[in-house]
Scaffold this motif. Structure first.
Motif, PDB file in Angstrom:
ATOM      1  N   UNK A 321      42.878  33.751  32.796  1.00  0.00           N
ATOM      2  CA  UNK A 321      41.535  33.628  33.357  1.00  0.00           C
ATOM      3  C   UNK A 321      40.517  34.432  32.551  1.00  0.00           C
ATOM      4  N   UNK A 322      40.875  35.652  32.182  1.00  0.00           N
ATOM      5  CA  UNK A 322      39.943  36.474  31.419  1.00  0.00           C
ATOM      6  C   UNK A 322      39.701  35.882  30.039  1.00  0.00           C
ATOM      7  N   UNK A 323      40.736  35.351  29.414  1.00  0.00           N
ATOM      8  CA  UNK A 323      40.562  34.706  28.110  1.00  0.00           C
ATOM      9  C   UNK A 323      39.593  33.537  28.217  1.00  0.00           C
ATOM     10  N   UNK A 324      39.790  32.678  29.208  1.00  0.00           N
ATOM     11  CA  UNK A 324      38.893  31.534  29.389  1.00  0.00           C
ATOM     12  C   UNK A 324      37.466  31.987  29.687  1.00  0.00           C
ATOM     13  N   UNK A 325      37.358  33.103  30.397  1.00  0.00           N
ATOM     14  CA  UNK A 325      36.034  33.638  30.726  1.00  0.00           C
ATOM     15  C   UNK A 325      35.342  34.166  29.469  1.00  0.00           C
ATOM     16  N   UNK A 326      36.086  34.878  28.607  1.00  0.00           N
ATOM     17  CA  UNK A 326      35.506  35.425  27.387  1.00  0.00           C
ATOM     18  C   UNK A 326      35.130  34.327  26.391  1.00  0.00           C
ATOM     19  N   UNK A 327      36.066  33.408  26.160  1.00  0.00           N
ATOM     20  CA  UNK A 327      35.922  32.456  25.057  1.00  0.00           C
ATOM     21  C   UNK A 327      35.153  31.207  25.462  1.00  0.00           C
ATOM     22  N   UNK A 328      35.493  30.672  26.638  1.00  0.00           N
ATOM     23  CA  UNK A 328      34.877  29.422  27.073  1.00  0.00           C
ATOM     24  C   UNK A 328      33.781  29.611  28.112  1.00  0.00           C
ATOM     25  N   UNK A 329      33.515  30.874  28.488  1.00  0.00           N
ATOM     26  CA  UNK A 329      32.514  31.172  29.526  1.00  0.00           C
ATOM     27  C   UNK A 329      32.822  30.420  30.821  1.00  0.00           C
ATOM     28  N   UNK A 330      34.106  30.266  31.094  1.00  0.00           N
ATOM     29  CA  UNK A 330      34.553  29.537  32.278  1.00  0.00           C
ATOM     30  C   UNK A 330      34.703  30.500  33.452  1.00  0.00           C
ATOM     31  N   UNK A 331      33.976  30.225  34.532  1.00  0.00           N
ATOM     32  CA  UNK A 331      34.063  31.072  35.726  1.00  0.00           C
ATOM     33  C   UNK A 331      35.360  30.775  36.473  1.00  0.00           C
ATOM     34  N   UNK A 332      36.181  31.783  36.722  1.00  0.00           N
ATOM     35  CA  UNK A 332      37.472  31.534  37.382  1.00  0.00           C
ATOM     36  C   UNK A 332      37.307  31.099  38.832  1.00  0.00           C
ATOM     37  N   UNK A 333      38.357  30.491  39.348  1.00  0.00           N
ATOM     38  CA  UNK A 333      38.437  30.228  40.783  1.00  0.00           C
ATOM     39  C   UNK A 333      38.396  31.559  41.522  1.00  0.00           C
ATOM     40  N   UNK A 334      37.569  31.627  42.560  1.00  0.00           N
ATOM     41  CA  UNK A 334      37.366  32.898  43.244  1.00  0.00           C
ATOM     42  C   UNK A 334      38.654  33.444  43.864  1.00  0.00           C
ATOM     43  N   UNK A 335      39.429  32.560  44.447  1.00  0.00           N
ATOM     44  CA  UNK A 335      40.717  32.946  45.041  1.00  0.00           C
ATOM     45  C   UNK A 335      41.771  31.948  44.598  1.00  0.00           C
ATOM     46  N   UNK A 336      42.849  32.438  44.039  1.00  0.00           N
ATOM     47  CA  UNK A 336      43.969  31.593  43.671  1.00  0.00           C
ATOM     48  C   UNK A 336      45.227  32.115  44.353  1.00  0.00           C
ATOM     49  N   UNK A 337      45.548  31.513  45.489  1.00  0.00           N
ATOM     50  CA  UNK A 337      46.751  31.916  46.201  1.00  0.00           C
ATOM     51  C   UNK A 337      47.980  31.371  45.487  1.00  0.00           C
TER      52      UNK A 337
END
Length: 355
Positions: A321-337
Protein backbone atom coordinates in the motif's frame (compact mmCIF):
# COMPACT_ATOMS: atom_id res chain seq x y z
CA UNK A 1 14.58 11.01 0.10
CA UNK A 2 17.90 10.14 -1.54
CA UNK A 3 18.81 9.11 -5.05
CA UNK A 4 18.91 5.38 -5.81
CA UNK A 5 20.56 3.31 -8.53
CA UNK A 6 18.07 0.92 -10.13
CA UNK A 7 18.37 -1.91 -12.58
CA UNK A 8 18.56 -0.48 -16.10
CA UNK A 9 18.12 -1.79 -19.63
CA UNK A 10 21.92 -1.64 -19.87
CA UNK A 11 22.19 -3.97 -16.86
CA UNK A 12 19.86 -6.45 -18.54
CA UNK A 13 21.75 -6.14 -21.83
CA UNK A 14 25.07 -6.81 -20.13
CA UNK A 15 23.67 -9.83 -18.26
CA UNK A 16 22.16 -11.30 -21.47
CA UNK A 17 25.19 -10.30 -23.59
CA UNK A 18 23.07 -8.49 -26.17
CA UNK A 19 22.61 -4.86 -27.19
CA UNK A 20 20.26 -2.42 -25.47
CA UNK A 21 18.38 -2.12 -28.75
CA UNK A 22 17.68 -5.85 -28.70
CA UNK A 23 16.33 -5.54 -25.16
CA UNK A 24 14.09 -2.70 -26.28
CA UNK A 25 12.73 -4.74 -29.20
CA UNK A 26 11.83 -7.65 -26.91
CA UNK A 27 10.22 -5.42 -24.29
CA UNK A 28 8.08 -3.62 -26.86
CA UNK A 29 7.58 -6.65 -29.11
CA UNK A 30 8.84 -4.95 -32.26
CA UNK A 31 11.44 -6.02 -34.80
CA UNK A 32 12.91 -9.48 -35.19
CA UNK A 33 14.80 -11.20 -32.42
CA UNK A 34 15.95 -14.80 -32.60
CA UNK A 35 14.21 -17.25 -30.24
CA UNK A 36 17.55 -17.98 -28.53
CA UNK A 37 18.25 -14.30 -27.79
CA UNK A 38 14.67 -13.72 -26.72
CA UNK A 39 14.95 -16.57 -24.23
CA UNK A 40 18.22 -15.19 -22.83
CA UNK A 41 16.66 -11.74 -22.43
CA UNK A 42 13.56 -13.11 -20.69
CA UNK A 43 15.79 -15.06 -18.31
CA UNK A 44 17.84 -11.91 -17.60
CA UNK A 45 14.70 -9.84 -16.95
CA UNK A 46 13.45 -12.47 -14.52
CA UNK A 47 16.79 -12.92 -12.79
CA UNK A 48 17.30 -9.17 -12.32
CA UNK A 49 13.66 -8.66 -11.30
CA UNK A 50 13.39 -6.00 -14.03
CA UNK A 51 9.99 -4.37 -14.47
CA UNK A 52 10.21 -1.96 -17.44
CA UNK A 53 6.99 -0.06 -16.76
CA UNK A 54 7.48 0.21 -13.01
CA UNK A 55 11.15 0.97 -13.40
CA UNK A 56 10.42 3.78 -15.85
CA UNK A 57 8.12 5.40 -13.34
CA UNK A 58 10.45 5.07 -10.35
CA UNK A 59 13.40 6.24 -12.44
CA UNK A 60 11.39 9.32 -13.35
CA UNK A 61 10.82 9.95 -9.64
CA UNK A 62 14.51 9.28 -9.00
CA UNK A 63 13.97 8.79 -5.29
CA UNK A 64 14.34 6.31 -2.48
CA UNK A 65 11.50 5.80 -0.01
CA UNK A 66 12.24 4.86 3.59
CA UNK A 67 9.61 2.86 5.46
CA UNK A 68 9.94 2.35 9.21
CA UNK A 69 8.00 -0.40 10.95
CA UNK A 70 7.25 -0.43 14.67
CA UNK A 71 5.99 -3.75 16.02
CA UNK A 72 6.20 -5.61 19.33
CA UNK A 73 9.50 -7.39 19.73
CA UNK A 74 9.92 -10.94 18.52
CA UNK A 75 12.35 -12.64 20.88
CA UNK A 76 12.18 -15.94 19.01
CA UNK A 77 11.70 -16.58 15.32
CA UNK A 78 8.41 -18.42 15.74
CA UNK A 79 6.38 -16.09 17.91
CA UNK A 80 3.42 -14.15 16.57
CA UNK A 81 5.19 -10.88 15.85
CA UNK A 82 7.78 -12.61 13.70
CA UNK A 83 4.97 -13.28 11.20
CA UNK A 84 3.87 -9.73 10.22
CA UNK A 85 7.55 -8.80 10.32
CA UNK A 86 8.26 -11.56 7.82
CA UNK A 87 5.55 -10.18 5.54
CA UNK A 88 6.98 -6.66 5.79
CA UNK A 89 10.53 -7.82 5.05
CA UNK A 90 9.49 -10.03 2.12
CA UNK A 91 7.50 -7.21 0.53
CA UNK A 92 10.27 -4.67 1.14
CA UNK A 93 12.75 -7.04 -0.51
CA UNK A 94 10.41 -7.35 -3.49
CA UNK A 95 10.45 -3.58 -4.00
CA UNK A 96 14.00 -2.74 -2.97
CA UNK A 97 15.09 -2.24 -6.60
CA UNK A 98 12.27 0.27 -6.99
CA UNK A 99 13.27 2.56 -4.17
CA UNK A 100 11.89 0.96 -1.00
CA UNK A 101 14.21 0.84 2.01
CA UNK A 102 13.00 -0.71 5.27
CA UNK A 103 14.13 0.02 8.81
CA UNK A 104 12.47 -2.22 11.41
CA UNK A 105 12.04 -1.21 15.05
CA UNK A 106 10.60 -3.13 18.01
CA UNK A 107 9.07 -2.36 21.38
CA UNK A 108 8.26 -4.46 24.44
CA UNK A 109 4.60 -5.31 24.96
CA UNK A 110 5.17 -4.86 28.68
CA UNK A 111 7.04 -1.56 28.63
CA UNK A 112 5.42 1.61 27.31
CA UNK A 113 8.71 3.47 27.62
CA UNK A 114 10.31 1.17 25.06
CA UNK A 115 7.55 2.18 22.63
CA UNK A 116 8.13 5.89 23.29
CA UNK A 117 11.88 5.51 22.80
CA UNK A 118 11.59 3.66 19.49
CA UNK A 119 8.89 6.02 18.25
CA UNK A 120 11.16 9.00 18.86
CA UNK A 121 13.98 7.34 16.91
CA UNK A 122 11.60 6.91 13.98
CA UNK A 123 10.42 10.53 14.18
CA UNK A 124 14.04 11.69 14.12
CA UNK A 125 14.67 9.50 11.05
CA UNK A 126 11.97 11.45 9.19
CA UNK A 127 10.83 8.44 7.10
CA UNK A 128 8.51 8.58 4.13
CA UNK A 129 6.02 6.20 5.74
CA UNK A 130 5.41 4.13 8.87
CA UNK A 131 3.82 0.75 9.55
CA UNK A 132 2.60 0.52 13.15
CA UNK A 133 0.98 -2.06 15.41
CA UNK A 134 -0.63 0.39 17.88
CA UNK A 135 -1.08 -1.83 20.93
CA UNK A 136 -0.38 0.95 23.43
CA UNK A 137 -3.21 3.30 22.57
CA UNK A 138 -2.14 6.45 24.40
CA UNK A 139 1.48 6.27 23.24
CA UNK A 140 0.42 5.36 19.70
CA UNK A 141 -1.80 8.42 19.44
CA UNK A 142 1.03 10.68 20.61
CA UNK A 143 3.32 9.05 18.05
CA UNK A 144 0.90 9.42 15.15
CA UNK A 145 0.23 13.05 16.04
CA UNK A 146 3.97 13.68 15.74
CA UNK A 147 3.97 11.90 12.37
CA UNK A 148 1.08 14.02 11.18
CA UNK A 149 2.92 17.20 12.13
CA UNK A 150 5.68 16.11 9.74
CA UNK A 151 3.19 14.92 7.06
CA UNK A 152 4.42 11.34 7.35
CA UNK A 153 1.73 8.81 6.34
CA UNK A 154 1.20 5.73 8.49
CA UNK A 155 -0.67 2.43 8.33
CA UNK A 156 -2.01 0.43 11.26
CA UNK A 157 -1.78 -3.36 11.25
CA UNK A 158 -3.21 -5.99 13.63
CA UNK A 159 -5.05 -3.43 15.82
CA UNK A 160 -6.90 -0.27 14.93
CA UNK A 161 -7.48 2.99 16.78
CA UNK A 162 -10.70 4.65 15.61
CA UNK A 163 -10.89 8.27 14.47
CA UNK A 164 -7.22 8.60 13.56
CA UNK A 165 -5.73 9.81 10.28
CA UNK A 166 -4.00 6.59 9.29
CA UNK A 167 -3.89 5.84 5.57
CA UNK A 168 -5.34 2.41 6.23
CA UNK A 169 -5.95 -0.32 8.77
CA UNK A 170 -5.02 -3.86 7.71
CA UNK A 171 -6.06 -6.59 10.11
CA UNK A 172 -8.94 -8.52 11.63
CA UNK A 173 -12.31 -7.04 12.46
CA UNK A 174 -11.52 -7.34 16.16
CA UNK A 175 -15.02 -7.49 17.59
CA UNK A 176 -16.04 -10.09 15.03
CA UNK A 177 -12.98 -12.20 15.86
CA UNK A 178 -14.11 -12.29 19.50
CA UNK A 179 -17.68 -13.14 18.45
CA UNK A 180 -16.43 -16.03 16.31
CA UNK A 181 -14.33 -17.31 19.23
CA UNK A 182 -17.42 -17.27 21.45
CA UNK A 183 -19.45 -19.21 18.91
CA UNK A 184 -16.73 -21.82 18.49
CA UNK A 185 -16.17 -22.29 22.22
CA UNK A 186 -19.89 -22.53 22.93
CA UNK A 187 -20.20 -25.31 20.36
CA UNK A 188 -17.98 -27.64 22.44
CA UNK A 189 -19.21 -26.76 25.95
CA UNK A 190 -22.20 -27.76 28.04
CA UNK A 191 -24.73 -25.05 28.81
CA UNK A 192 -23.67 -24.67 32.46
CA UNK A 193 -19.89 -24.74 31.93
CA UNK A 194 -18.12 -21.66 33.21
CA UNK A 195 -15.82 -19.71 30.90
CA UNK A 196 -12.64 -17.76 31.54
CA UNK A 197 -11.30 -15.02 29.27
CA UNK A 198 -7.53 -14.60 29.67
CA UNK A 199 -5.89 -11.31 28.71
CA UNK A 200 -2.09 -11.16 28.89
CA UNK A 201 -1.27 -7.46 28.61
CA UNK A 202 0.71 -4.90 30.56
CA UNK A 203 -2.27 -2.62 31.18
CA UNK A 204 -5.78 -3.46 30.06
CA UNK A 205 -6.81 0.19 30.38
CA UNK A 206 -4.34 1.14 27.61
CA UNK A 207 -5.10 -1.84 25.36
CA UNK A 208 -8.40 -1.02 23.72
CA UNK A 209 -7.99 -3.76 21.10
CA UNK A 210 -8.27 -6.36 23.88
CA UNK A 211 -11.47 -4.75 25.15
CA UNK A 212 -12.94 -4.89 21.66
CA UNK A 213 -12.12 -8.59 21.27
CA UNK A 214 -13.55 -9.42 24.69
CA UNK A 215 -16.66 -7.36 23.96
CA UNK A 216 -17.27 -9.34 20.79
CA UNK A 217 -16.83 -12.62 22.66
CA UNK A 218 -19.33 -11.62 25.34
CA UNK A 219 -21.76 -10.30 22.75
CA UNK A 220 -22.18 -13.77 21.28
CA UNK A 221 -23.30 -15.20 24.61
CA UNK A 222 -25.45 -12.21 25.56
CA UNK A 223 -27.25 -12.00 22.22
CA UNK A 224 -28.01 -15.71 22.20
CA UNK A 225 -29.02 -16.01 25.87
CA UNK A 226 -26.19 -18.41 26.66
CA UNK A 227 -25.20 -16.73 29.93
CA UNK A 228 -28.05 -17.79 32.23
CA UNK A 229 -26.46 -20.95 33.62
CA UNK A 230 -22.79 -20.09 33.49
CA UNK A 231 -20.25 -17.53 34.65
CA UNK A 232 -18.05 -15.71 32.14
CA UNK A 233 -15.18 -14.00 33.92
CA UNK A 234 -12.00 -12.38 32.67
CA UNK A 235 -8.52 -12.59 34.14
CA UNK A 236 -5.81 -10.09 33.24
CA UNK A 237 -2.25 -11.34 33.66
CA UNK A 238 0.38 -8.65 33.26
CA UNK A 239 3.05 -10.90 31.78
CA UNK A 240 3.55 -13.88 29.47
CA UNK A 241 6.18 -15.46 31.72
CA UNK A 242 5.12 -19.08 32.11
CA UNK A 243 5.84 -19.24 35.85
CA UNK A 244 3.78 -16.12 36.55
CA UNK A 245 0.96 -17.27 34.27
CA UNK A 246 0.86 -20.63 36.07
CA UNK A 247 0.74 -18.89 39.45
CA UNK A 248 -2.17 -16.64 38.42
CA UNK A 249 -4.11 -19.49 36.83
CA UNK A 250 -3.63 -21.67 39.91
CA UNK A 251 -5.01 -18.97 42.19
CA UNK A 252 -7.99 -18.45 39.90
CA UNK A 253 -8.83 -22.15 39.42
CA UNK A 254 -8.75 -22.84 43.16
CA UNK A 255 -11.52 -20.30 43.61
CA UNK A 256 -13.34 -21.15 40.37
CA UNK A 257 -13.27 -24.93 39.82
CA UNK A 258 -16.19 -24.81 37.38
CA UNK A 259 -14.13 -23.40 34.51
CA UNK A 260 -14.43 -25.66 31.49
CA UNK A 261 -13.69 -23.27 28.64
CA UNK A 262 -10.90 -20.70 28.17
CA UNK A 263 -10.58 -17.99 25.54
CA UNK A 264 -7.14 -16.41 25.21
CA UNK A 265 -7.20 -13.02 23.50
CA UNK A 266 -3.65 -13.19 22.13
CA UNK A 267 -1.27 -15.79 20.68
CA UNK A 268 -0.37 -17.39 24.05
CA UNK A 269 -3.12 -20.03 24.25
CA UNK A 270 -0.44 -22.70 24.56
CA UNK A 271 0.38 -21.44 28.07
CA UNK A 272 -3.15 -22.27 29.20
CA UNK A 273 -3.17 -25.61 27.38
CA UNK A 274 0.12 -26.56 29.05
CA UNK A 275 -1.34 -25.64 32.44
CA UNK A 276 -4.33 -27.88 31.75
CA UNK A 277 -2.11 -30.78 30.71
CA UNK A 278 0.17 -30.40 33.73
CA UNK A 279 -2.83 -30.49 36.09
CA UNK A 280 -4.81 -33.08 34.11
CA UNK A 281 -7.69 -30.68 33.49
CA UNK A 282 -10.10 -31.25 30.64
CA UNK A 283 -10.88 -27.62 29.82
CA UNK A 284 -11.46 -26.50 26.24
CA UNK A 285 -9.17 -23.80 24.87
CA UNK A 286 -9.44 -21.42 21.95
CA UNK A 287 -6.92 -18.76 20.94
CA UNK A 288 -5.26 -16.96 18.07
CA UNK A 289 -2.47 -17.57 15.61
CA UNK A 290 -0.37 -20.34 14.18
CA UNK A 291 2.82 -20.01 16.17
CA UNK A 292 4.88 -23.14 16.77
CA UNK A 293 3.77 -23.75 20.37
CA UNK A 294 0.09 -23.30 19.54
CA UNK A 295 0.36 -25.70 16.61
CA UNK A 296 1.91 -28.35 18.87
CA UNK A 297 -0.89 -27.91 21.43
CA UNK A 298 -3.50 -28.06 18.69
CA UNK A 299 -2.06 -31.32 17.41
CA UNK A 300 -1.95 -32.95 20.86
CA UNK A 301 -5.55 -31.93 21.52
CA UNK A 302 -4.98 -29.43 24.34
CA UNK A 303 -6.06 -26.52 22.13
CA UNK A 304 -9.36 -27.04 20.33
CA UNK A 305 -9.45 -24.11 17.88
CA UNK A 306 -7.04 -21.50 16.60
CA UNK A 307 -8.13 -18.42 14.70
CA UNK A 308 -5.55 -17.28 12.17
CA UNK A 309 -5.43 -13.55 11.39
CA UNK A 310 -3.11 -13.82 8.35
CA UNK A 311 -0.30 -11.79 9.95
CA UNK A 312 2.20 -12.35 7.12
CA UNK A 313 -0.31 -10.92 4.67
CA UNK A 314 -0.94 -7.93 6.93
CA UNK A 315 2.71 -6.94 6.91
CA UNK A 316 3.23 -7.52 3.21
CA UNK A 317 0.10 -5.65 2.23
CA UNK A 318 1.13 -2.62 4.30
CA UNK A 319 4.36 -2.26 2.32
CA UNK A 320 2.45 -2.76 -0.94
CA UNK A 321 0.00 0.00 0.00
CA UNK A 322 2.76 2.46 0.87
CA UNK A 323 4.61 1.68 -2.36
CA UNK A 324 1.48 2.32 -4.42
CA UNK A 325 0.90 5.51 -2.45
CA UNK A 326 4.45 6.78 -3.06
CA UNK A 327 4.82 5.79 -6.71
CA UNK A 328 1.31 5.81 -8.13
CA UNK A 329 -0.26 8.33 -5.71
CA UNK A 330 -2.92 5.70 -5.06
CA UNK A 331 -4.98 6.28 -1.92
CA UNK A 332 -5.31 2.99 -0.01
CA UNK A 333 -8.55 1.42 1.09
CA UNK A 334 -9.33 2.95 4.46
CA UNK A 335 -10.01 -0.41 6.11
CA UNK A 336 -8.90 -3.78 4.79
CA UNK A 337 -10.15 -6.58 6.98
CA UNK A 338 -8.28 -9.85 6.61
CA UNK A 339 -10.16 -13.15 6.45
CA UNK A 340 -10.19 -15.15 9.67
CA UNK A 341 -9.33 -18.82 9.21
CA UNK A 342 -10.56 -21.45 11.68
CA UNK A 343 -7.85 -24.05 12.30
CA UNK A 344 -8.32 -27.44 13.95
CA UNK A 345 -5.88 -30.31 14.29
CA UNK A 346 -7.45 -32.11 11.34
CA UNK A 347 -6.71 -29.30 8.88
CA UNK A 348 -3.66 -27.56 10.33
CA UNK A 349 -1.13 -29.39 8.14
CA UNK A 350 -3.12 -28.66 4.98
CA UNK A 351 -3.27 -25.00 6.00
CA UNK A 352 0.45 -24.79 6.75
CA UNK A 353 1.35 -26.46 3.46
CA UNK A 354 -0.72 -23.92 1.53
CA UNK A 355 1.10 -20.92 2.98
Amino acid sequence: MSKIKKTTIQDVAKYANVSSGTIDRVIHNRGKVSPAKKKKIEEAIKHLNFNPNLLARTLALGKQFMICSLLPESVISQNYWSLPRRGIMQSAEKYKDFGIVLEAYEYSLFDEESFVKQAQIIIDKNPDGVILAPLFEKESISFTQALEEKNIPYIFIDANIPDQNNLSYIGPELKNSGYIAGKLLNSILNMNDDILIVNMVKGIENSSHVWVIEDGFREFFDSNNYTNDRKINSLTIHTTDETEVTRELTKYYIKNPGVKGVFVTNSKAHLISEFHRAHELDGKVIGFDLIEENIASLKNGSIDFLISQNPVFQGGQAVQMLFDYFVYKKTPTEIQYVPLDIIIKENVDFYLNSQ
